[in-house]
Design an enzyme around this catalytic site. Structure first.
Site, PDB file in Angstrom:
ATOM      1  N   LYS A 174      30.306  56.476 102.975  1.00 14.96           N
ATOM      2  CA  LYS A 174      29.912  57.757 102.401  1.00 14.96           C
ATOM      3  C   LYS A 174      29.220  57.427 101.092  1.00 14.96           C
ATOM      4  O   LYS A 174      29.849  56.961 100.146  1.00 14.96           O
ATOM      5  CB  LYS A 174      31.119  58.661 102.171  1.00 14.96           C
ATOM      6  CG  LYS A 174      30.766  59.990 101.499  1.00 14.96           C
ATOM      7  CD  LYS A 174      32.001  60.829 101.219  1.00 14.96           C
ATOM      8  CE  LYS A 174      31.639  62.085 100.424  1.00 14.96           C
ATOM      9  NZ  LYS A 174      32.829  62.897 100.078  1.00 14.96           N
ATOM     10  N   TYR A 215      33.612  54.534 100.382  1.00 15.50           N
ATOM     11  CA  TYR A 215      33.162  55.726  99.662  1.00 15.50           C
ATOM     12  C   TYR A 215      32.623  55.281  98.316  1.00 15.50           C
ATOM     13  O   TYR A 215      33.377  54.810  97.457  1.00 15.50           O
ATOM     14  CB  TYR A 215      34.343  56.693  99.503  1.00 15.50           C
ATOM     15  CG  TYR A 215      34.043  58.001  98.795  1.00 15.50           C
ATOM     16  CD1 TYR A 215      32.750  58.454  98.579  1.00 15.50           C
ATOM     17  CD2 TYR A 215      35.094  58.804  98.351  1.00 15.50           C
ATOM     18  CE1 TYR A 215      32.501  59.649  97.939  1.00 15.50           C
ATOM     19  CE2 TYR A 215      34.857  60.014  97.713  1.00 15.50           C
ATOM     20  CZ  TYR A 215      33.567  60.432  97.501  1.00 15.50           C
ATOM     21  OH  TYR A 215      33.320  61.622  96.864  1.00 15.50           O
TER      22      TYR A 215
END
Length: 307
Positions: free
Chosen positions: A165, A136
């Site tokens: 992400k 992330y």
């Protein structure tokens, strides 16, 4: 990892006394799945993971997994700015049956180098293997960027690091990752307002904030883009562009929790150091939500379905 499409970065509902609202979380998961969402993310940034006690974090993950009951994949957030602490948390997380992937942000505050981030994520990958790891990258919150070269290095060297992400706000970074990463590695946009542009660059979906409020239409927007139905995708993007912006009029998830409270789905409670939007901001959010039709089907008190 087979997951693609639109996933919701779930809020963590709290009661008025500040405690975890388990009933509201069960209900939210069921509504999300009934609305057609593709996957769910528990205890990420939008889930206020930074202010959850460890027992609350594990309880919230278990609730999302239990309520989802295998109907959609569940990613569980697991982040720390201490690698030692991250490993201890990860060892507990892997004991929760039903988690499909671990989502972990770069260490915050420390501002580690690319090599430091590489070693941090490799330690996590070894701990949770063979459970998939989703990196992330959210430099606006962590203070460091996870460079495409580091993402690719991690993806090549750890079989279970299988997605990222990407919330840097840089479309060029999505393209660079896709060019450098091994075949099968997936990129998910972390920004609602850049999701279609990201998919146009080759991304595989979105981990969304706005899908807390509009799971059905966000899923339809992303799925339309993935099948190259850009007319439908852009129509939905234009409709909800104001919502994407409004959710960040103040620090996330203050605005989204406020709108969800107007929809009868949770209390508008966030934890310090975040504070709820003031009266003027609430009025702006209510006006916007009303104009978008989000307040047509408000859930009456006591009528949230748990199972």
């Amino acid at each position: 990892m087979e997951t693609t499409g639109c996933g919701t970065a779930l809020i963590t509902p709290f009661r008025q006394d500040g405690a975890l609202d388990e009933r509201a979380l069960y209900a939210l998961v069921n509504w999300q799945i009934d609305s057609g969402i593709d996957f769910l993310v528990a205890c990420g940034s939008t889930g206020e993971a930074a202010t959850l006690e460890e027992d609350e974090w594990l309880t919230a993950v278990r609730i999302v997994v239990e309520a989802a009951a295998g109907r959609v994949p569940v990613w569980a957030g697991c982040t720390s700015n201490s690698t030692h602490t991250l490993i201890k948390k990860a060892e507990k997380l892997v004991q929760v049956r039903g988690v499909d992937a671990v989502l972990s942000a770069s260490p915050y505050y420390n501002k580690p180098s690319q090599e430091g981030q590489y070693q941090h994520f490799m330690a996590l990958a070894r701990t949770v293997a063979p459970l998939p790891v989703v990196l992330y990258n959210v430099p606006g919150r962590t203070g460091v960027n996870l460079e495409p070269e580091t993402v690719a290095r991690l993806a090549h060297e750890a079989d279970n690091i299988c997605a990222v992400k990407e919330a840097s706000g840089k479309l060029t970074q999505i393209a660079a990752i896709l060019h450098a990463a091994p075949e099968g590695f997936k990129v998910f946009s972390g920004d609602d307002n850049l999701a279609l542009a990201g998919i146009g660059s080759g991304a595989h979906g979105l981990a969304s904030v706005a899908s807390n409020e509009i799971p059905g239409d966000m899923t339809r927007m992303i799925q339309a883009a993935l099948r190259n139905d850009w007319t439908r995708a852009r129509t939905l993007e234009r409709k909800y562009a104001r919502l994407f912006e409004a959710n960040f009029w103040e620090s996330n998830p203050g605005p989204v929790k406020t709108v969800l409270s107007m929809m009868g789905r949770c209390e508008p409670v966030v934890r310090l150091p975040l504070v709820s939007p003031d009266r003027g901001m609430r009025q702006r959010l209510e006006r916007m939500a009303g104009e978008l039709g989000l307040l047509r089907d408000v859930i009456p008190d006591g009528d949230m379905r748990m199972f």
